[in-house]
Design an enzyme around this catalytic site. Structure first.
Site, PDB file in Angstrom:
ATOM      1  N   GLU A 194       0.806  -1.140  -0.050  1.00 60.87           N
ATOM      2  CA  GLU A 194      -0.038  -0.144   0.020  1.00 60.87           C
ATOM      3  C   GLU A 194       0.838   1.299  -0.042  1.00 60.87           C
ATOM      4  OE1 GLU A 194      -2.977   0.189   2.950  1.00 60.87           O
ATOM      5  OE2 GLU A 194      -3.785  -1.963   2.236  1.00 60.87           O
ATOM      6  N   ASP A 201      -3.335   3.930  -1.446  1.00 54.50           N
ATOM      7  CA  ASP A 201      -3.873   4.256   0.077  1.00 54.50           C
ATOM      8  C   ASP A 201      -4.525   5.488   0.255  1.00 54.50           C
ATOM      9  OD1 ASP A 201      -4.701   3.225   2.342  1.00 54.50           O
ATOM     10  OD2 ASP A 201      -3.073   3.361   3.471  1.00 54.50           O
ATOM     11  N   GLU A 218     -12.335   2.639   3.051  1.00 53.37           N
ATOM     12  CA  GLU A 218     -11.690   2.483   4.618  1.00 53.37           C
ATOM     13  C   GLU A 218     -12.563   3.245   5.343  1.00 53.37           C
ATOM     14  OE1 GLU A 218      -7.038   2.471   4.310  1.00 53.37           O
ATOM     15  OE2 GLU A 218      -7.788   4.079   3.465  1.00 53.37           O
TER      16      GLU A 218
END
Length: 767
Positions: A624, A654, A715
């Site tokens: 990531e 990310d 996320e």
């Protein structure tokens, strides 16, 4: 009969005079030849060589500046030519194109004077120039421009300097394509008139030299000398065919004239010194001469301790002239030394003081406040807008600081850091200063708003400037670590800094002492509900300091250079753990990569070596990376990521959407997965216009990623409502506390397969 003694004495005296005269002549004749013939010829040749080199360097710099302007106009043309709207207009399908784009702002903002668009068949569709505030037709001129282009026009276009009548132009043209670079829709051209004022602006003459344009250019740079001028003529490239114009640069022969004067002074000084030596010798070191020379000796010794001291030049003889000449030379050297010192104390880009210049400027001036300002993500801005425009931003920032008044001293402490030190009795309002500094900057023909980070320190009593700068820097570091906009120094910050140094020392061998562990948080597929991956999250439990949060020790590791060592440990531990976990369930492991790791030239080779060392399959690993780390060096980052993907490692972007994210970035980077920042989902599930905007952006991002065959992971999922939103938008996977909190691997797998918890094996780094 013997001669009397006085006669013998007179004979020897006459003989001695003759010998002394012969000695003087033997010394003076060769010396005169050297001073009057050899030295002038030698110095004249040296000065001519210096002038030739100087004029060639100025010519190269001036020509490079013109070439830079060609590149700028070319980039402006590229902005229009790589545009589907331009392509549709050239094809006759966009009638509103001119009304939206052929406006005065295009000419003024792009610093161009002529505009032209030709259809694929070659017919001229649009030709215009800005006259005053009106856009008028310029068909004859633009047609001449089209005839000056090479046929066919190369795919990357053409640019150069051409002449039309008595006027010179910088011309750039590009083939028109769609946004994705497909198709060929004609030609887009822009031109700037190369007037004397424009030429002066581009070449930065500044009174040092004169630059003009001439016809009939020669194949290369030609240098010619006249009695008082040196002239260099260099050809300027044309868009097609041989050069039409040459850049003629002229400088006065000041070096030659100064050199001749210096040579004359040198010859005069040497002659005077020789005459003084002869007179001194013939007069048997006259006491008066010895006394003066002794005084000069004392003055010289004083000069070594006090550079401003000068020789006593009151003597009326040649020694006095020598002293005055030496004093003039010392004055010149002292002035030159001061100029060089001032240049070393000023930053070339912004004109502000350097750190050393600031300390020297305020070495004897106690101050009460200091403000250090940091421009965040400077490398990222350079990647987005280019180094030239970012340099313009820094110059504008320094100019705004300078406008705060004479009671402030401005300095550039680093590539992205500026300091404002207040010397007056009143302390400034740092928050107000920041608001003024954050007014939008003009970059890329549009306003760019920056959120600056600053640290401020002040004292009720005046302190030395190094002390206040150190305090302000601690406040700035506090703001950076806490992701705050502004930090004001407090004694507690100093204690935290000392604590940070303590942590840095303790972190040195934390992996060897077994203080580091990895927790894992699963990634859930939204269609099947299965866990497809686990993200490795590092934790540090110190025996006396207790649990140290990653938000505290990771920045310390990055600043101290320990992050590479910790990153290698985390990668080895995660690969080791995932091999154990795959005995029970097929999972990939996600490992975060620090920007410092990614910008290491050996990063890809190091990852592959650890995979081989752990005998782990590259297909089980996902790295990531953040957008900010990639933008610091896009070319190097893409090189690493391409090499790893070819080996089978997956790459995830990310925190997408947390910074200056560009949707075009998804198509440019070698990626497999896009992890959407938690702010996307948090704002999308709230009420209000911001939610609808962020929700639309979230949906568009997911659809774009799907079109690019990229997997999307959201996320920060905190409740079931967020999962419903993600499923409706077609998101592939999710991660967050609603699914599972970070836990040890055994606990996590025990929830998947009760009664089948793997037994932890030894840490691969502890042997």
């Amino acid at each position: 009969m013997p001669r009397p003694a006085w006669a013998l004495k007179d004979r020897w005296s006459i003989s001695l005079r003759v010998q002394l005269l012969g000695l003087v002549l033997a010394l003076l004749i060769p010396l005169g030849a050297i001073l009057l013939v050899v030295l002038p010829d030698f110095m004249n040749g040296q000065f001519t060589t210096i002038e030739r080199t100087q004029v060639q360097q100025f010519s190269d710099i001036a020509r490079a500046n013109v070439t830079t302007e060609e590149s700028r106009v070319s980039l402006f043309v590229l902005n229009f030519s790589l545009w589907t709207e331009t392509y549709e207009y050239a094809a006759g399908r966009n009638a509103r194109y001119l009304s939206a784009n052929l406006v005065p702002g295009t000419f003024i903002g792009g610093k161009v004077d002529y505009w032209g668009v030709a259809a694929p068949g070659g017919q001229l569709l649009s030709a215009a120039t800005l006259r005053g505030e009106q856009i008028v037709d310029a068909t004859p001129v633009v047609q001449d421009f089209l005839r000056a282009l090479p046929r066919p026009l190369p795919p990357d276009g053409a640019a150069g300097v051409i002449r039309r009548g008595a006027t010179a132009y910088i011309l750039a043209a590009r083939p028109i394509t769609r946004d994705d670079g497909t198709g060929r829709g004609g030609i887009m051209l822009l031109a700037r008139t190369l007037t004397p004022d424009v030429l002066d602006e581009l070449t930065y003459q500044g009174g040092i030299f004169q630059a003009t344009l001439r016809g009939a250019p020669s194949p290369g740079t030609q240098v010619t000398f006249t009695e008082d001028r040196v002239r260099a003529t260099s050809p300027l490239s044309a868009p097609g065919g041989p050069p039409q114009l040459a850049l003629e640069l002229t400088i006065p022969r000041a070096v030659h004239a100064a050199g001749l004067r210096g040579a004359q002074q040198l010859r005069l000084t040497m002659l005077i010194a020789t005459l003084l030596a002869v007179i001194s010798f013939l007069l048997f070191l006259n006491r008066r001469v010895l006394r003066v020379l002794e005084g000069y000796k004392r003055d010289t010794q004083l000069i070594t301790r006090d550079p401003t001291h000068r020789l006593d030049a009151r003597d009326r003889t040649e020694l006095g002239l020598l002293a005055r000449t030496i004093n003039d030379l010392l004055d010149h050297l002292h002035l030159r030394e001061q100029q060089l010192r001032e240049r070393s104390q000023r930053d070339d880009l912004t004109g502000a003081f350097t750190r050393s210049g600031l300390l020297e400027r305020l070495i004897h001036t106690p101050v009460r406040s200091a403000l250090i300002i940091e421009v965040p993500r400077l490398q990222e801005l350079s990647g987005l807008y280019g180094h030239t425009r970012v340099d313009t931003l820094l110059r504008e920032l320094a100019r705004r600081l300078e406008h705060l008044g004479p009671d402030h001293v401005v300095a550039r402490l680093s590539s992205s850091g500026m300091a404002l030190v207040t010397t007056g009795p009143d302390s400034p309002n740092p928050a107000l200063i920041l608001r003024e500094l954050e007014q939008p900057f003009t970059l890329h023909d549009s306003g760019v708003a920056l959120k600056l980070t600053a640290g401020y320190a002040e004292s009720p009593h005046a302190l030395p400037v190094p002390t206040l700068l150190r305090h302000a820097n601690i406040a700035l570091q506090h703001a950076l670590d806490e992701r705050e906009h502004f930090g004001v120094f407090e004694e507690a910050m100093l204690r935290r800094t000392q604590y940070g140094h303590l942590l840095e020392t303790a972190l040195q061998d934390a992996d060897q002492r077994g203080e580091l562990t990895l927790l894992y948080q699963p990634v859930q597929d939204l269609r099947s509900g299965q866990w497809t991956a686990i993200e490795a999250l590092m934790r540090w439990q110190h025996p006396t300091l207790g649990s140290v949060p990653p938000s505290t020790f990771i920045p310390i590791a990055e600043r101290s250079g320990l992050i590479a060592k910790l990153g290698d440990w985390a990668l080895r531990r995660a690969l080791h753990d995932v091999k154990d976990a795959q005995r029970f369930t097929p999972l990939r492991v996600n490992v975060n990569v620090s920007p410092i790791q990614l910008l290491n030239p050996n990063f890809a080779e190091n990852v592959l070596a650890i995979l081989q060392e752990q005998r782990a399959s590259p297909h089980t690993l996902t790295l990531e990376v953040t957008e900010g780390s990639v933008m610091q060096n896009v070319a190097l980052a893409c090189q690493h990521l391409d090499q790893l993907r070819r080996a089978g490692v997956h790459v995830a972007l990310d925190d997408f959407g947390s910074g200056h994210s560009s949707l075009a970035l998804l198509a440019e980077l070698p990626l497999d997965t896009v992890k959407l920042d938690r702010s996307f989902l948090r704002d999308s599930t709230r009420l209000g216009p911001r939610a609808s905007t962020r929700g639309a952006l979230l949906g568009n991002t997911i659809r774009l990623a799907r079109d690019l065959k990229l997997r999307t992971v959201a996320e920060g999922v905190e409740d079931e409502a967020m999962l419903h939103v993600l499923r409706d938008l077609g998101c592939d996977a999710a991660q967050g506390y609603h699914i599972a909190r970070p836990e040890p691997l055994g606990t996590l797998l025990g929830r998947l397969h009760p009664g089948h918890v793997p037994t932890p094996t030894a840490d691969p780094d502890r042997r």
